[in-house]
Design a protein around this motif. Structure first.
Motif, PDB file in Angstrom:
ATOM      1  N   GLY A  58     -39.612 -22.428  21.419  1.00 47.76           N
ATOM      2  CA  GLY A  58     -40.979 -22.904  21.570  1.00 47.76           C
ATOM      3  C   GLY A  58     -40.996 -24.401  21.867  1.00 47.76           C
ATOM      4  N   ALA A  59     -42.167 -24.888  22.250  1.00 48.27           N
ATOM      5  CA  ALA A  59     -42.341 -26.320  22.491  1.00 48.27           C
ATOM      6  C   ALA A  59     -43.142 -26.888  21.321  1.00 48.27           C
ATOM      7  N   ALA A  60     -42.544 -27.859  20.629  1.00 43.81           N
ATOM      8  CA  ALA A  60     -43.186 -28.400  19.419  1.00 43.81           C
ATOM      9  C   ALA A  60     -43.680 -29.817  19.665  1.00 43.81           C
ATOM     10  N   LEU A  61     -44.878 -30.097  19.205  1.00 42.43           N
ATOM     11  CA  LEU A  61     -45.413 -31.452  19.350  1.00 42.43           C
ATOM     12  C   LEU A  61     -45.992 -31.942  18.028  1.00 42.43           C
ATOM     13  N   LEU A  62     -46.053 -33.244  17.916  1.00 41.73           N
ATOM     14  CA  LEU A  62     -46.619 -33.881  16.729  1.00 41.73           C
ATOM     15  C   LEU A  62     -47.989 -34.435  17.086  1.00 41.73           C
ATOM     16  N   TRP A  63     -48.983 -34.043  16.358  1.00 44.75           N
ATOM     17  CA  TRP A  63     -50.334 -34.557  16.560  1.00 44.75           C
ATOM     18  C   TRP A  63     -51.043 -34.532  15.214  1.00 44.75           C
ATOM     19  N   ASN A  64     -51.707 -35.617  14.879  1.00 45.41           N
ATOM     20  CA  ASN A  64     -52.463 -35.663  13.638  1.00 45.41           C
ATOM     21  C   ASN A  64     -51.539 -35.493  12.422  1.00 45.41           C
ATOM     22  N   ASP A  65     -50.330 -36.047  12.535  1.00 40.15           N
ATOM     23  CA  ASP A  65     -49.318 -35.978  11.468  1.00 40.15           C
ATOM     24  C   ASP A  65     -48.823 -34.569  11.175  1.00 40.15           C
ATOM     25  N   GLN A  66     -49.095 -33.641  12.072  1.00 40.77           N
ATOM     26  CA  GLN A  66     -48.655 -32.260  11.878  1.00 40.77           C
ATOM     27  C   GLN A  66     -47.993 -31.734  13.149  1.00 40.77           C
ATOM     28  N   ALA A  67     -47.197 -30.702  12.965  1.00 41.90           N
ATOM     29  CA  ALA A  67     -46.496 -30.124  14.120  1.00 41.90           C
ATOM     30  C   ALA A  67     -47.193 -28.844  14.569  1.00 41.90           C
ATOM     31  N   TRP A  68     -47.226 -28.671  15.883  1.00 40.10           N
ATOM     32  CA  TRP A  68     -47.811 -27.472  16.497  1.00 40.10           C
ATOM     33  C   TRP A  68     -46.775 -26.918  17.462  1.00 40.10           C
ATOM     34  N   GLU A  92     -51.658 -40.245  21.205  1.00 43.55           N
ATOM     35  CA  GLU A  92     -51.919 -39.585  19.916  1.00 43.55           C
ATOM     36  C   GLU A  92     -50.901 -38.494  19.613  1.00 43.55           C
ATOM     37  N   MET A  93     -50.138 -38.072  20.623  1.00 38.47           N
ATOM     38  CA  MET A  93     -49.158 -37.012  20.373  1.00 38.47           C
ATOM     39  C   MET A  93     -47.761 -37.397  20.820  1.00 38.47           C
ATOM     40  N   THR A  94     -46.781 -36.769  20.197  1.00 39.53           N
ATOM     41  CA  THR A  94     -45.377 -36.989  20.554  1.00 39.53           C
ATOM     42  C   THR A  94     -44.710 -35.615  20.662  1.00 39.53           C
ATOM     43  N   ILE A  95     -43.885 -35.478  21.673  1.00 34.27           N
ATOM     44  CA  ILE A  95     -43.154 -34.208  21.785  1.00 34.27           C
ATOM     45  C   ILE A  95     -41.993 -34.233  20.796  1.00 34.27           C
ATOM     46  N   ILE A  96     -41.963 -33.251  19.930  1.00 29.96           N
ATOM     47  CA  ILE A  96     -40.847 -33.150  18.970  1.00 29.96           C
ATOM     48  C   ILE A  96     -39.648 -32.508  19.659  1.00 29.96           C
ATOM     49  N   ASN A  97     -39.901 -31.382  20.311  1.00 32.16           N
ATOM     50  CA  ASN A  97     -38.824 -30.702  21.017  1.00 32.16           C
ATOM     51  C   ASN A  97     -39.431 -29.753  22.051  1.00 32.16           C
ATOM     52  N   GLY A  98     -38.913 -29.805  23.265  1.00 36.03           N
ATOM     53  CA  GLY A  98     -39.505 -29.047  24.356  1.00 36.03           C
ATOM     54  C   GLY A  98     -39.090 -27.591  24.447  1.00 36.03           C
ATOM     55  N   ASP A  99     -38.109 -27.167  23.665  1.00 31.21           N
ATOM     56  CA  ASP A  99     -37.640 -25.794  23.870  1.00 31.21           C
ATOM     57  C   ASP A  99     -37.167 -25.057  22.617  1.00 31.21           C
ATOM     58  N   LYS A 100     -36.397 -25.732  21.748  1.00 30.70           N
ATOM     59  CA  LYS A 100     -35.820 -25.030  20.599  1.00 30.70           C
ATOM     60  C   LYS A 100     -35.898 -25.913  19.343  1.00 30.70           C
ATOM     61  N   PRO A 101     -37.090 -26.104  18.789  1.00 26.52           N
ATOM     62  CA  PRO A 101     -37.169 -26.892  17.556  1.00 26.52           C
ATOM     63  C   PRO A 101     -36.502 -26.161  16.395  1.00 26.52           C
ATOM     64  N   LEU A 102     -36.112 -26.954  15.407  1.00 27.78           N
ATOM     65  CA  LEU A 102     -35.527 -26.380  14.190  1.00 27.78           C
ATOM     66  C   LEU A 102     -36.623 -26.277  13.131  1.00 27.78           C
ATOM     67  N   LEU A 103     -36.749 -25.123  12.524  1.00 29.36           N
ATOM     68  CA  LEU A 103     -37.739 -24.913  11.462  1.00 29.36           C
ATOM     69  C   LEU A 103     -37.045 -24.822  10.118  1.00 29.36           C
ATOM     70  N   GLU A 104     -37.673 -25.415   9.135  1.00 30.02           N
ATOM     71  CA  GLU A 104     -37.100 -25.419   7.779  1.00 30.02           C
ATOM     72  C   GLU A 104     -38.159 -24.914   6.798  1.00 30.02           C
ATOM     73  N   CYS A 105     -37.851 -23.844   6.075  1.00 30.39           N
ATOM     74  CA  CYS A 105     -38.777 -23.322   5.061  1.00 30.39           C
ATOM     75  C   CYS A 105     -38.444 -23.970   3.726  1.00 30.39           C
ATOM     76  N   ARG A 106     -39.419 -24.630   3.144  1.00 28.40           N
ATOM     77  CA  ARG A 106     -39.167 -25.316   1.863  1.00 28.40           C
ATOM     78  C   ARG A 106     -39.631 -24.457   0.696  1.00 28.40           C
TER      79      ARG A 106
END
Lengths: 96, 243
Positions: free
Chosen positions: B89-99, B123-137
């Motif tokens: 997926g493509a992940a972005l940062l906006w409003n202090d949260q990731a989408w 207002e937004m930053t691209i976190i990762n364009g294709d394969k973000p890493l997800l971490e379940c806390r």
């Protein structure tokens, strides 16, 4: 008589009430990556994992779902087994 | 023979790699740093590279890029045991949260990312364009990190960590429609977007557990869209109203 065993590398998982049979890299050579089944199918599959035979599965099913004793579920269970067999999720073996 | 071991860090979690081919390192850009460690978590064999290339990446020619891609799959498998996953997926940062926008390749994830960028600008930053890493806390939240696998455009920003706020599943269509998905309807489309090629049933069960946590933590929307800026505005307004 036909007997069957579960294809090695297949896992039954439940996510938010959805039941999936998922194949690992070995099982994927023969089976679909994901096969969705319903709750009763998942119940039958769990019994098969415990190597119960079709008569035992029928008895457990009746108990679990309050099905009348005189109801014959053999055909329904066989249908499910044949479906899994067609998808190569089960390996059928001829026995004497 | 001396091994060159490199480390990828995502917060306080790290994965150590031993690389087989010299040219592979350059694909990782700034995401790997050399360590003095002699042991690695992941090292792929030539047979594994061949298998991944044959089954998954059919068009790669360079051996070093094939190794880079096989390491991605192996990393995806490895992370599952640690309540983490690589997700397509493509992940972005906006409003202090990731989408995250997710969909099968070629469905318009990058297009949506660029439309959001045009609308939100700084207002937004691209976190990762294709394969973000997800971490379940343990507290039930899910966090998003960048990873070295950023797609052909190489969009990504190392070092950003943000809580996941929502996932948007894309589907191409003739009109723009967005609707909140029931978690059960999102199970199969999201399960297939994990970057993994499970080697055993434990990895499958871990992947199922991670998806359960994700679906418990955040909403999922389905966006049927024409790929235009209007669809991005529709999405943005919808998720804004959900905050």
């Amino acid at each position: 008589m036909k007997d069957w065993r579960i294809q090695p590398g297949i896992a039954l998982v439940e996510i938010k009430g959805i039941y999936l049979l998922v194949s690992d890299q070995h099982a994927r050579k023969y089976c679909p990556y994901i096969l969705r089944i319903n709750e009763i199918g998942a119940f039958i599959f769990r019994q098969m994992e415990e190597q119960k035979d079709i008569h035992e599965i029928q008895e457990f099913l009746k108990k679990q779902y309050d099905i009348p004793e005189d109801c014959d579920l053999n055909q329904d269970i066989s249908h499910f087994i044949n479906l899994l067999s067609d998808k190569k999720c089960l390996i059928q073996e001829e026995t004497e | 023979m001396e091994k060159n071991v490199y480390e990828f860090k995502a917060g306080d979690f790290s994965v150590r790699y031993s690389l087989r081919y010299k040219g592979t390192l350059r694909y990782f850009d700034q995401y790997l740093r050399k360590t003095d460690s002699l042991s690695s978590d992941i090292e792929v064999s030539d047979e594994y590279i061949d298998e991944c290339n044959r089954l998954i990446f059919k068009n790669e020619n360079k051996r070093s890029y094939q190794e880079f891609s096989a390491l991605m799959v192996s990393t995806g498998n490895h992370l599952l045991a640690y309540q983490r996953a690589l997700f397509h997926g493509a992940a972005l940062l906006w409003n202090d949260q990731a989408w995250i926008f997710t969909a099968p390749s070629g469905t318009g994830k990058t297009t949506q990312l660029l439309h959001w960028n045009e609308i939100l600008k700084d207002e937004m930053t691209i976190i990762n364009g294709d394969k973000p890493l997800l971490e379940c806390r343990d507290d039930g939240s899910v966090y998003v990190y960048s990873s070295p696998w950023r797609g052909k455009e190489k969009y990504g920003t190392p070092g950003i960590i943000a809580p996941l706020a929502g996932i948007i599943l894309l589907q191409q269509g003739q009109q723009n429609i967005i609707q909140r998905m029931k978690p059960e309807d999102a199970v199969i489309p999201l399960f297939t977007e994990f970057v993994s090629y499970p080697q055993n049933t434990d990895q499958i069960k871990n992947q199922a557990d991670i998806l359960t946590r994700i679906l418990s933590a955040v909403p999922v929307w389905k966006l049927i869209n024409r790929g235009d800026q209007e669809s991005a505005l529709l999405t943005l307004n919808t998720v804004r109203n959900s905050l």
